[in-house]
Design an enzyme around this catalytic site. Structure first.
Site, PDB file in Angstrom:
ATOM      1  N   MET A  85      37.352  69.195  20.976  1.00 53.71           N
ATOM      2  CA  MET A  85      35.800  68.775  20.676  1.00 53.71           C
ATOM      3  C   MET A  85      35.074  67.224  21.654  1.00 53.71           C
ATOM      4  SD  MET A  85      36.475  68.958  16.635  1.00 53.71           S
ATOM      5  CE  MET A  85      35.431  69.004  15.858  1.00 53.71           C
ATOM      6  N   HIS A  86      34.033  67.084  21.140  1.00 51.39           N
ATOM      7  CA  HIS A  86      33.400  65.798  21.234  1.00 51.39           C
ATOM      8  C   HIS A  86      32.825  66.027  23.607  1.00 51.39           C
ATOM      9  CE1 HIS A  86      34.312  64.553  17.813  1.00 51.39           C
ATOM     10  NE2 HIS A  86      35.682  64.521  18.315  1.00 51.39           N
ATOM     11  N   ASP A 242      39.389  72.762  17.937  1.00 51.40           N
ATOM     12  CA  ASP A 242      40.163  73.263  17.845  1.00 51.40           C
ATOM     13  C   ASP A 242      40.593  72.313  16.383  1.00 51.40           C
ATOM     14  OD1 ASP A 242      40.291  70.201  17.700  1.00 51.40           O
ATOM     15  OD2 ASP A 242      41.609  69.944  20.030  1.00 51.40           O
TER      16      ASP A 242
END
Length: 487
Positions: A85-86, A242
């Site tokens: 992520m991110h 995830d």
């Protein structure tokens, strides 16, 4: 056995990790084939962490080629995506990548987080967590300030798994769980926040279409088919970040179910059916990848990464680190702070770094290994404490991720957290399996309620009373408090 299953409906789960891309071929229950392709992280300056999005696609194609040597890709009926992520994947008007992706464990935008909190004081309530440099939005503020020419060319922003989605089906789309980790999502309404975008040097129209994880967002294009061997036209669902896809693999879509994830990063995740922000403790309150569900999560930047780091320094494998740790004399173990890239939950501290304390002339490799393994367990003890009473009634925590292969580590985590830990078969493939289950749901082969089915428990790990371990946990916490103001 595989030959008997070729006529069944098969799904592909693709997980874009930080250290590798993992692809699994499954009927939605059993993993019939899998492959991984390694990735590397570049750090051009202290605190920077980047990857080339093209490397993700190359690794995906490599893993698919390996899978195709065992099973026919022609039998796949749908694809689900999962990923780290991110990460900020920045594209121009022609959908070309503008620069290396800035990853979740990058700390360059620390000053921008403070500026965002000042400009939009309610950001923690809107986005479910206070600003930290690993999130996507502060990275755009940094881009506007430090790389204005590149920032001026941005036309689209994607997250890592969604770049692979673009390569597969050509659409600009993401799911709400991955969007939740950007700081641009209004968690309560599950839509993009114009205020958050405008406060972070981001044009709202740069952001991708939002979908739930089981929704079909495109079909494999001819170009992707030529590059991967996948049949043209296979539907691709949005998938999830995830953490959320790992939850789907364990049935943690229903309220009151929780798990720990032991990948490069670490998570403590508890599902719910309402939005309950707790930004002061840096407990993330995010939209789930399935409709009408949210979750709370403590996110530790270092997870099992310190084990791999020490293995690299000693020139041994991660398994060797665990074996040496088991053989160590627990009365001669130093304390290790595992904050190689700062920490998120529960400290919200991008500046703290890792280090050993209490080294002696007699300290050996086994003692170092034990200290690092214990530190991973201690991060989960801190995470459990950050949840307060909301986690008290959970009967157990399931475990997934590569670190879940180690019974020794899971027993230490159970003892440090005073929580019973469960391990399911195939737990190391969690996010990829969750992505595949979302693909099955997208085709109608599974219902949303089916996603709440929990896999059978293969092993249980119970807490062991250990006063010496409790004392080292106390010293570990004191060491952080003593050192946190050093820069």
């Amino acid at each position: 056995m595989l030959a008997l299953t070729y006529g069944c409906i098969m799904y592909l789960g693709i997980d874009i990790g930080t250290s590798a891309v993992k692809v699994i071929y499954t009927d939605g229950t059993a993993i019939l084939a899998s492959a991984t392709a390694d990735l590397t992280v570049q750090s051009r300056r202290p605190g920077w962490s980047e990857q080339d999005p093209g490397a993700w696609w190359t690794a995906t194609c490599t893993a698919l080629t390996e899978v195709s040597a065992t099973v026919p890709l022609s039998s796949i009926t749908a694809i689900g995506l999962s990923g780290q992520m991110h990460g900020a994947v920045l594209l121009d008007a022609h959908q070309a990548v503008l620069r290396p992706a800035i990853l979740w464990n990058d700390s360059r935008a620390t000053d921008d987080c403070a500026a965002l909190h000042t400009a939009l004081p309610e950001i923690g309530t809107i986005a479910g967590v206070l600003p930290l440099p690993g999130f996507t939005a502060p990275k755009l503020m940094w881009m506007a300030r430090e790389e204005p020419d590149t920032h001026a060319r941005i036309a689209h922003i994607l997250l890592p798994k969604d770049y692979i989605g673009l390569c597969l089906h050509g659409a600009l789309a993401t799911d709400r769980s991955d969007a939740a980790g950007t700081l641009w999502l209004d968690q309560a309404t599950r839509g993009w926040s114009v205020d958050a975008a405008q406060a972070t040097s981001t044009e709202p129209h740069w952001l991708p279409h939002l979908a739930d994880g089981h929704e079909i967002v495109g079909q494999v294009t001819q170009q992707a088919a030529d590059q991967t061997g996948l049949p043209k036209g296979i539907p691709v669902v949005a998938g999830g970040g995830d953490a959320a896809t790992g939850a789907v693999s364990l049935g943690a879509t229903e309220p009151g179910r929780g798990f720990i994830s032991l990948g490069t990063s670490g998570q403590l995740f508890v599902a719910g059916d309402a939005y309950h922000p707790n930004p002061a403790k840096f407990v993330h309150a995010f939209a789930h990848t399935v409709p009408n569900r949210w979750y709370q999560m403590a996110a530790m930047l270092n997870g099992a990464r310190p084990i791999a780091w020490l293995a690299g320094q000693l020139g041994i494998s991660a398994g060797d680190v665990v074996a040496l740790a088991e053989a160590a004399d627990p009365t001669r173990v130093p304390i290790f702070l595992p904050y190689l890239t700062g920490e998120r939950s529960p400290h919200g501290d991008p500046h703290i770094r890792a280090g050993f304390f209490g080294l002696e002339d007699s300290t050996d490799r086994a003692g170092l290994c034990r200290a690092v393994i214990e530190a991973v367990a201690f991060t989960f003890a801190d995470a459990v404490d950050s949840f307060g009473e909301t986690i008290t009634d959970l009967p157990h925590l399931a475990a997934l991720g590569g670190g879940s292969k180690s019974p020794f580590l899971l027993t230490l985590i159970a003892s440090a957290t005073d929580k019973r830990i469960a391990r399911t078969a195939g737990s190391d493939a969690g996010p990829a399996m969750g992505a595949a289950r979302l693909a099955a749901c997208g085709l109608g082969a599974m219902s949303l309620s089916d996603l709440g089915q929990q896999p059978k428990i293969a092993d249980w790990f119970d807490p062991i009373a250990d006063p010496a371990l409790e004392d080292r946990l106390r010293r570990y916490r004191m060491l952080y408090l003593t050192l946190k103001d050093l820069r």
